[in-house]
Design an enzyme around this catalytic site. Structure first.
Site, PDB file in Angstrom:
ATOM      1  N   HIS A 115       0.819  -1.196   0.032  1.00 26.88           N
ATOM      2  CA  HIS A 115      -0.302  -0.029   0.070  1.00 26.88           C
ATOM      3  C   HIS A 115       0.914   1.443  -0.106  1.00 26.88           C
ATOM      4  CE1 HIS A 115      -3.496  -2.360   1.585  1.00 26.88           C
ATOM      5  NE2 HIS A 115      -3.483  -2.661   0.459  1.00 26.88           N
ATOM      6  N   HIS A 149      -0.412  -8.770   0.976  1.00 27.03           N
ATOM      7  CA  HIS A 149      -1.647  -8.744   1.897  1.00 27.03           C
ATOM      8  C   HIS A 149      -2.434 -10.144   1.827  1.00 27.03           C
ATOM      9  CE1 HIS A 149      -0.932  -4.523   0.454  1.00 27.03           C
ATOM     10  NE2 HIS A 149      -0.799  -4.412   1.740  1.00 27.03           N
ATOM     11  N   CYS A 181       2.958 -12.529   2.325  1.00 23.44           N
ATOM     12  CA  CYS A 181       3.847 -12.419   3.371  1.00 23.44           C
ATOM     13  C   CYS A 181       3.855 -13.532   4.176  1.00 23.44           C
ATOM     14  CB  CYS A 181       3.590 -11.031   4.332  1.00 23.44           C
ATOM     15  SG  CYS A 181       5.147 -11.053   5.875  1.00 23.44           S
ATOM     16  N   GLU A 196      -6.075  -7.499   3.607  1.00 27.35           N
ATOM     17  CA  GLU A 196      -5.645  -8.705   4.113  1.00 27.35           C
ATOM     18  C   GLU A 196      -6.928  -9.352   5.160  1.00 27.35           C
ATOM     19  OE1 GLU A 196      -2.272  -8.006   7.096  1.00 27.35           O
ATOM     20  OE2 GLU A 196      -3.260  -9.488   8.294  1.00 27.35           O
ATOM     21  N   THR A 198      -2.440  -8.284  10.964  1.00 29.99           N
ATOM     22  CA  THR A 198      -0.905  -8.124  11.443  1.00 29.99           C
ATOM     23  C   THR A 198      -0.709  -6.796  11.734  1.00 29.99           C
ATOM     24  OG1 THR A 198      -0.387  -8.049   8.897  1.00 29.99           O
ATOM     25  CG2 THR A 198      -0.426 -10.134   9.972  1.00 29.99           C
ATOM     26  N   ASN A 239      -0.609  -0.098   8.594  1.00 28.05           N
ATOM     27  CA  ASN A 239       0.394   0.136   9.750  1.00 28.05           C
ATOM     28  C   ASN A 239       0.861   1.524   9.862  1.00 28.05           C
ATOM     29  OD1 ASN A 239       3.342   0.335   8.515  1.00 28.05           O
ATOM     30  ND2 ASN A 239       2.197  -0.945   6.994  1.00 28.05           N
ATOM     31  N   SER A 287       5.612  -0.008   4.236  1.00 29.90           N
ATOM     32  CA  SER A 287       5.454  -0.146   2.887  1.00 29.90           C
ATOM     33  C   SER A 287       6.243   1.290   2.356  1.00 29.90           C
ATOM     34  CB  SER A 287       4.254  -0.289   2.541  1.00 29.90           C
ATOM     35  OG  SER A 287       3.236   0.736   3.121  1.00 29.90           O
TER      36      SER A 287
HETATM   37  O1  10E Z   1      -2.225  -1.429   4.935  1.00 26.48           O
HETATM   38  P1  10E Z   1      -1.122  -2.317   5.486  1.00 26.48           P
HETATM   39  O2  10E Z   1      -0.401  -1.833   6.732  1.00 26.48           O
HETATM   40  O3  10E Z   1      -1.517  -3.867   5.848  1.00 26.48           O
HETATM   41  O4  10E Z   1      -0.090  -2.777   4.297  1.00 26.48           O
HETATM   42  P2  10E Z   1       0.941  -1.870   3.848  1.00 26.48           P
HETATM   43  O5  10E Z   1       1.274  -2.498   2.004  1.00 26.48           O
HETATM   44  O6  10E Z   1       1.224  -0.548   3.870  1.00 26.48           O
HETATM   45  O7  10E Z   1       2.382  -2.587   4.698  1.00 26.48           O
HETATM   46  C1  10E Z   1       2.736  -3.763   4.503  1.00 26.48           C
HETATM   47  C2  10E Z   1       2.066  -4.989   5.227  1.00 26.48           C
HETATM   48  C3  10E Z   1       1.291  -6.036   4.739  1.00 26.48           C
HETATM   49  C4  10E Z   1       1.620  -6.414   3.646  1.00 26.48           C
HETATM   50  C5  10E Z   1       0.304  -6.391   5.574  1.00 26.48           C
HETATM   51  N1  10E Z   1       0.669  -7.385   6.483  1.00 26.48           N
HETATM   52 FE1  SF4 Z   2       4.685  -9.154   6.739  1.00 28.58          FE
HETATM   53 FE2  SF4 Z   2       4.436  -7.611   8.836  1.00 28.58          FE
HETATM   54 FE3  SF4 Z   2       5.640  -6.658   6.620  1.00 28.58          FE
HETATM   55 FE4  SF4 Z   2       2.947  -7.162   6.995  1.00 28.58          FE
HETATM   56  S1  SF4 Z   2       3.998  -5.825   7.740  1.00 28.58           S
HETATM   57  S2  SF4 Z   2       4.365  -7.709   5.203  1.00 28.58           S
HETATM   58  S3  SF4 Z   2       3.102  -9.097   8.027  1.00 28.58           S
HETATM   59  S4  SF4 Z   2       6.416  -8.353   7.789  1.00 28.58           S
END
Ligand code: 10E
Ligand code: SF4
Length: 303
Positions: free
Chosen positions: A38, A71, A93, A123, A161, A221, A263
């Site tokens: 994301h 995800h 992941c 997810e 997660t 996150n 991310s």
């Molecule tokens: O929106 P999220 O935080 O779940 O995803 P992101 O792509 O910002 O960060 C990586 C986290 C993943 C793939 C979920 N575990």
């Molecule tokens: Fe994996 Fe955690 Fe990264 Fe999500 S945030 S991709 S669960 S290590």
């Protein structure tokens, strides 16, 4: 004041490398279901190299190669890929896959599975899809107080997660209170990267006048990091990159805290530091609360 750990986690590094390797091996187009992670900049960068991001598998030509995002996906999506004879390279992941395995196991022993997470998040949609008839989404403490289950002695919980650690603990406490036989994962499902970034932020936010979190608005996150800083009483802003910084945020600030979601590319953090340096004299201090060494091996198809 830079929070550490910040920025890419092992799951994000692996997912991006999957797409990069496919582009190198096969050239474009490489289809990817949903955003690989994301983050606007990550997606735009891969798009420029030939990746094609789609929302649905119906947009992928039959028998083409498609990457599943970090995800994760539900079994229904896997089945559809099979029907369309797509060659799947799975960038889910491993820590998300672990939660899927728990969902299968808990549902198979006859439990109602209470999935703590946010509706509509990819997810959560994937995990819910493992046992849709047995899984109930719990989004908040209020939901935990209200949720009804067919047999209160057969209840398990799982979590997304990337949730906020304290809030999740409160939700689990309410569920445990209501369902004393509640069972769950050995440790909770909030991953090491989420936990570490929240711990690092907590330490920095305590001493910062304002906090900047690099990350996109749909990154769970990253949004949790902003939420956590604000709850500690530190004004916090989510920025996609240095261009989003408003000078008025910094007007009264001596100490600026800086972090990035899992991310968000490290390059964007460097650019923010450079932009802040352009506003006046700047010293940069890094506060490392833990050192990350986690690394995941790539899927066989791209090794
Ligand atoms: O929106 P999220 O935080 O779940 O995803 P992101 O792509 O910002 O960060 C990586 C986290 C993943 C793939 C979920 N575990
Ligand atoms: Fe994996 Fe955690 Fe990264 Fe999500 S945030 S991709 S669960 S290590």
């Amino acid at each position: 004041m830079l929070a550490s750990p910040r920025s890419f986690c092992a799951g994000v590094e692996r997912a991006i490398e999957v797409v990069e390797r496919l582009l190198d091996q096969r050239g474009g187009p490489v289809y990817v279901r949903k955003q690989i992670v994301h983050n606007r900049h990550v997606v735009a960068g891969l798009e420029a190299r030939g990746a094609v991001f789609v929302d649905e598998l119906s947009q992928v030509p039959r028998e083409a190669t498609v990457v599943f995002s970090a995800h994760g996906v539900s079994p229904a999506v896997r089945a559809e890929a099979k029907r369309r004879r797509l060659a799947v390279v799975d960038a889910t992941c491993p820590l998300v896959t672990k939660v899927h395995a728990e969902a299968q196991r808990f549902a198979a022993r006859g439990d109602t599975v209470l999935l703590i997470g946010h509706a509509g998040h990819e997810e959560v949609e994937g995990t819910l899809g493992e046992a849709p008839a047995r899984t109930v989404l719990v989004q908040s403490v209020e939901d935990a107080r209200r949720v009804r289950v067919p047999d209160p002695s057969r209840v398990s919980y799982l979590t997304q997660t990337t949730l906020r650690v304290e809030e999740t603990a409160e939700v689990v406490a309410v569920l445990r209170d209501r369902f004393p036989k509640l069972r769950g994962p050995a440790t909770d499902d909030i991953c090491y990267a989420t936990t570490n970034r929240q711990d690092a932020l907590r330490s920095v936010a305590a001493d910062a006048d304002v906090l900047l979190v690099v990350g996109s608005a749909n990154s769970s996150n990253s949004v949790r990091l902003v939420e956590l800083a604000r709850r500690q009483g530190t004004p916090a802003h989510l920025i996609d990159d240095a261009h989003d910084i408003r000078p008025s945020w910094l007007a009264e600030a001596n100490v600026i805290g800086l972090t990035a979601g899992a991310s968000a590319p490290p390059r964007l953090v460097e650019e923010v530091i450079a932009a802040l340096g352009g506003l006046g004299p700047l010293t940069v201090e890094e506060r490392e609360t833990t050192h990350e060494t986690t690394h995941f091996t790539l899927p066989l198809a791209v090794r």
